[in-house]
Design an enzyme around this catalytic site. Structure first.
Site, PDB file in Angstrom:
ATOM      1  N   LYS A 171       0.795  -1.227   0.000  1.00  0.00           N
ATOM      2  CA  LYS A 171       0.000   0.000   0.000  1.00  0.00           C
ATOM      3  C   LYS A 171       0.835   1.288   0.000  1.00  0.00           C
ATOM      4  O   LYS A 171       0.379   2.346   0.432  1.00  0.00           O
ATOM      5  CB  LYS A 171      -1.011   0.053   1.173  1.00  0.00           C
ATOM      6  CG  LYS A 171      -1.839  -1.184   1.375  1.00  0.00           C
ATOM      7  CD  LYS A 171      -2.358  -1.816   0.110  1.00  0.00           C
ATOM      8  CE  LYS A 171      -3.366  -0.994  -0.645  1.00  0.00           C
ATOM      9  NZ  LYS A 171      -3.629  -1.627  -1.986  1.00  0.00           N
ATOM     10  N   ILE A 178       1.754  -0.419  -7.399  1.00  0.00           N
ATOM     11  CA  ILE A 178       1.292  -0.507  -8.800  1.00  0.00           C
ATOM     12  C   ILE A 178       1.559   0.801  -9.546  1.00  0.00           C
ATOM     13  O   ILE A 178       1.742   0.791 -10.754  1.00  0.00           O
ATOM     14  CB  ILE A 178      -0.191  -0.946  -8.953  1.00  0.00           C
ATOM     15  CG1 ILE A 178      -1.186   0.136  -8.556  1.00  0.00           C
ATOM     16  CG2 ILE A 178      -0.489  -2.250  -8.262  1.00  0.00           C
ATOM     17  CD1 ILE A 178      -2.554  -0.102  -9.210  1.00  0.00           C
ATOM     18  N   HIS A 234       7.503  -7.248  -2.173  1.00  0.00           N
ATOM     19  CA  HIS A 234       7.332  -6.682  -0.822  1.00  0.00           C
ATOM     20  C   HIS A 234       8.346  -7.293   0.147  1.00  0.00           C
ATOM     21  O   HIS A 234       8.196  -7.162   1.365  1.00  0.00           O
ATOM     22  CB  HIS A 234       5.928  -6.985  -0.289  1.00  0.00           C
ATOM     23  CG  HIS A 234       4.813  -6.325  -1.044  1.00  0.00           C
ATOM     24  ND1 HIS A 234       4.855  -5.015  -1.462  1.00  0.00           N
ATOM     25  CD2 HIS A 234       3.597  -6.790  -1.424  1.00  0.00           C
ATOM     26  CE1 HIS A 234       3.711  -4.719  -2.082  1.00  0.00           C
ATOM     27  NE2 HIS A 234       2.951  -5.772  -2.076  1.00  0.00           N
ATOM     28  N   SER A 286      -4.942   3.134   3.708  1.00  0.00           N
ATOM     29  CA  SER A 286      -5.094   2.410   2.451  1.00  0.00           C
ATOM     30  C   SER A 286      -5.245   0.902   2.713  1.00  0.00           C
ATOM     31  O   SER A 286      -6.098   0.231   2.118  1.00  0.00           O
ATOM     32  CB  SER A 286      -3.860   2.688   1.581  1.00  0.00           C
ATOM     33  OG  SER A 286      -3.948   2.039   0.355  1.00  0.00           O
ATOM     34  N   ARG A 303      -8.055   3.787  -5.031  1.00  0.00           N
ATOM     35  CA  ARG A 303      -9.082   4.252  -4.102  1.00  0.00           C
ATOM     36  C   ARG A 303      -9.134   5.777  -4.066  1.00  0.00           C
ATOM     37  O   ARG A 303     -10.059   6.387  -4.566  1.00  0.00           O
ATOM     38  CB  ARG A 303      -8.780   3.659  -2.706  1.00  0.00           C
ATOM     39  CG  ARG A 303      -9.895   3.786  -1.694  1.00  0.00           C
ATOM     40  CD  ARG A 303      -9.403   3.286  -0.335  1.00  0.00           C
ATOM     41  NE  ARG A 303      -8.256   4.060   0.131  1.00  0.00           N
ATOM     42  CZ  ARG A 303      -8.321   5.159   0.873  1.00  0.00           C
ATOM     43  NH1 ARG A 303      -9.489   5.605   1.266  1.00  0.00           N
ATOM     44  NH2 ARG A 303      -7.222   5.808   1.250  1.00  0.00           N
TER      45      ARG A 303
HETATM   46  P1  A3P Z   1      -5.084   4.688  -1.522  1.00  0.00           P
HETATM   47  O1  A3P Z   1      -5.738   3.446  -0.985  1.00  0.00           O
HETATM   48  O2  A3P Z   1      -4.670   5.637  -0.428  1.00  0.00           O
HETATM   49  O3  A3P Z   1      -5.895   5.353  -2.572  1.00  0.00           O
HETATM   50  P2  A3P Z   1      -0.008  -0.434  -3.603  1.00  0.00           P
HETATM   51  O4  A3P Z   1       0.013  -0.459  -5.084  1.00  0.00           O
HETATM   52  O5  A3P Z   1       1.343  -0.448  -2.975  1.00  0.00           O
HETATM   53  O6  A3P Z   1      -0.925  -1.452  -3.044  1.00  0.00           O
HETATM   54  O7  A3P Z   1      -0.587   1.011  -3.164  1.00  0.00           O
HETATM   55  C1  A3P Z   1      -1.925   1.328  -3.409  1.00  0.00           C
HETATM   56  C2  A3P Z   1      -2.117   2.804  -3.148  1.00  0.00           C
HETATM   57  O8  A3P Z   1      -1.463   3.559  -4.178  1.00  0.00           O
HETATM   58  C3  A3P Z   1      -3.587   3.188  -3.179  1.00  0.00           C
HETATM   59  O9  A3P Z   1      -3.719   4.248  -2.215  1.00  0.00           O
HETATM   60  C4  A3P Z   1      -3.726   3.694  -4.618  1.00  0.00           C
HETATM   61  O10 A3P Z   1      -4.836   4.537  -4.828  1.00  0.00           O
HETATM   62  C5  A3P Z   1      -2.410   4.451  -4.756  1.00  0.00           C
HETATM   63  N1  A3P Z   1      -2.061   4.728  -6.150  1.00  0.00           N
HETATM   64  C6  A3P Z   1      -1.986   3.882  -7.183  1.00  0.00           C
HETATM   65  N2  A3P Z   1      -1.700   4.540  -8.320  1.00  0.00           N
HETATM   66  C7  A3P Z   1      -1.593   5.863  -7.995  1.00  0.00           C
HETATM   67  C8  A3P Z   1      -1.334   7.067  -8.743  1.00  0.00           C
HETATM   68  N3  A3P Z   1      -1.153   7.051 -10.052  1.00  0.00           N
HETATM   69  N4  A3P Z   1      -1.313   8.220  -8.060  1.00  0.00           N
HETATM   70  C9  A3P Z   1      -1.503   8.263  -6.719  1.00  0.00           C
HETATM   71  N5  A3P Z   1      -1.767   7.163  -5.967  1.00  0.00           N
HETATM   72  C10 A3P Z   1      -1.809   5.977  -6.611  1.00  0.00           C
END
Ligand code: A3P
Length: 291
Positions: free
Chosen positions: A45, A49, A100, A130, A250
């Site tokens: 989180k 991605i 991770h 998140s 999200r």
């Molecule tokens: P939120 O849940 O706060 O929206 P991971 O990929 O490590 O699981 O992280 C997921 C988090 O990264 C989520 O946060 C997601 O919305 C955010 N995220 C993914 N792509 C993003 C982007 N282009 N800009 C900002 N946040 C992004």
């Protein structure tokens, strides 16, 4: 089902049991690293991605120019959550992975300091926020009734990824053993173009101004949210499963924790953070308006 059944405790670290590749875990140390391999390493989180999308746009022209329809997660697969059971030894170079893993579990070959690691970290109150929502969204994780319970679980390290403090501190304190660049989620959010240029410099990739702009454009929250190749919606729907309405993409912002933490929860977390992170000079940004 209780959390212990969903988590696989392996060599001191918690993995999500149903999607982790046990064969890879058992042979991690000897996983053959090539000099031009690149790893994105994150605590869950923290922007995984997002960085997968940025690096796949930097590395793969067909992705950047949208001339082929391949999922980002297939271009930049997870090393240990290899849900498609890809034979990584057959992949052409350069291989870009995400992971991770904590510093002490990564393949030994990364210590040759040729292969590169991009470590992405995020302020942990937003990580918690998140992760709390994510746990109630994907089928493979144990849901959590309320934030207070989740904060406790997170502070006990009883989540996939184990203790956030150990992950970030571990990687920072052992950074000299690796060829590693630390980048924060928040610096990407505040100035994506500069972050892309910083990544290109570290990776030794010279992109034209137009190409940098194309990377930035396709890596914004809005554009990723509407791009099913980039936002994991297919994989979540077909392979991982969801248990509520929602979206992997999200909110994608800095400081959403303020909408979810009480003042008491926040102050308690700050005390623990200050104690545990006092020797770690990484810069954390907690508020969108902070410099
Ligand atoms: P939120 O849940 O706060 O929206 P991971 O990929 O490590 O699981 O992280 C997921 C988090 O990264 C989520 O946060 C997601 O919305 C955010 N995220 C993914 N792509 C993003 C982007 N282009 N800009 C900002 N946040 C992004």
């Amino acid at each position: 089902m209780d959390s212990d059944e969903r988590l696989l405790h392996f060599k001191g670290f918690n993995f999500e049991r149903s999607t982790v590749d046990i064969d890879i875990l058992e042979n991690l140390e000897d996983f053959d690293i090539r000099d031009d391999d690149v790893f994105i390493i994150t605590y869950p989180k923290s922007g995984t991605i997002w960085t997968q999308q940025i690096l796949s746009l930097i590395y793969f022209e067909t992705h950047r120019k949208q001339t082929e329809n391949v999922e980002t997660a297939d271009l930049v697969p997870s090393l240990e959550y290899n849900i498609r059971k890809v034979d990584f030894t057959k992949r052409p170079s350069p291989r870009v992975f995400c992971s991770h893993l904590p510093y002490y579990l990564v393949p030994n070959g990364l210590k040759n300091k040729k292969a590169k690691i991009v470590y992405i970290y995020r302020n942990p109150k937003d990580v918690i926020t998140s992760y709390f929502h994510f746990s109630n969204f994907v089928a493979v994780l144990e849901g959590c009734e309320n934030m207070d319970m989740f904060i406790h679980k997170f502070l006990d390290g009883k989540v996939a990824g184990s203790l956030w403090f150990d992950h970030v501190k571990g990687w920072y304190e052992h950074r000299h053993k690796f060829n590693i660049l630390f980048v924060s989620y928040e610096e990407m959010k505040k100035d994506l173009k500069s972050a892309v240029q910083k990544l290109c410099n570290f990776l030794g990739k010279e992109l034209s101004d137009d190409d940098v702009d194309a990377v930035v454009r396709q890596a914004t929250f809005k554009n990723m949210k509407s791009d099913s190749r980039a936002n994991l919606s297919n994989i979540l729907k077909k392979e991982v499963g969801t248990k509520s309405d929602g979206h992997f993409m999200r909110k994608g912002t800095i400081g959403d924790w303020k909408n979810h933490f009480t003042v008491a929860q926040s102050e308690r977390f700050d005390m623990i953070f200050q104690r545990k992170m006092k020797d770690i000079p990484l810069k954390f940004i907690w508020d969108i308006n902070e410099e």
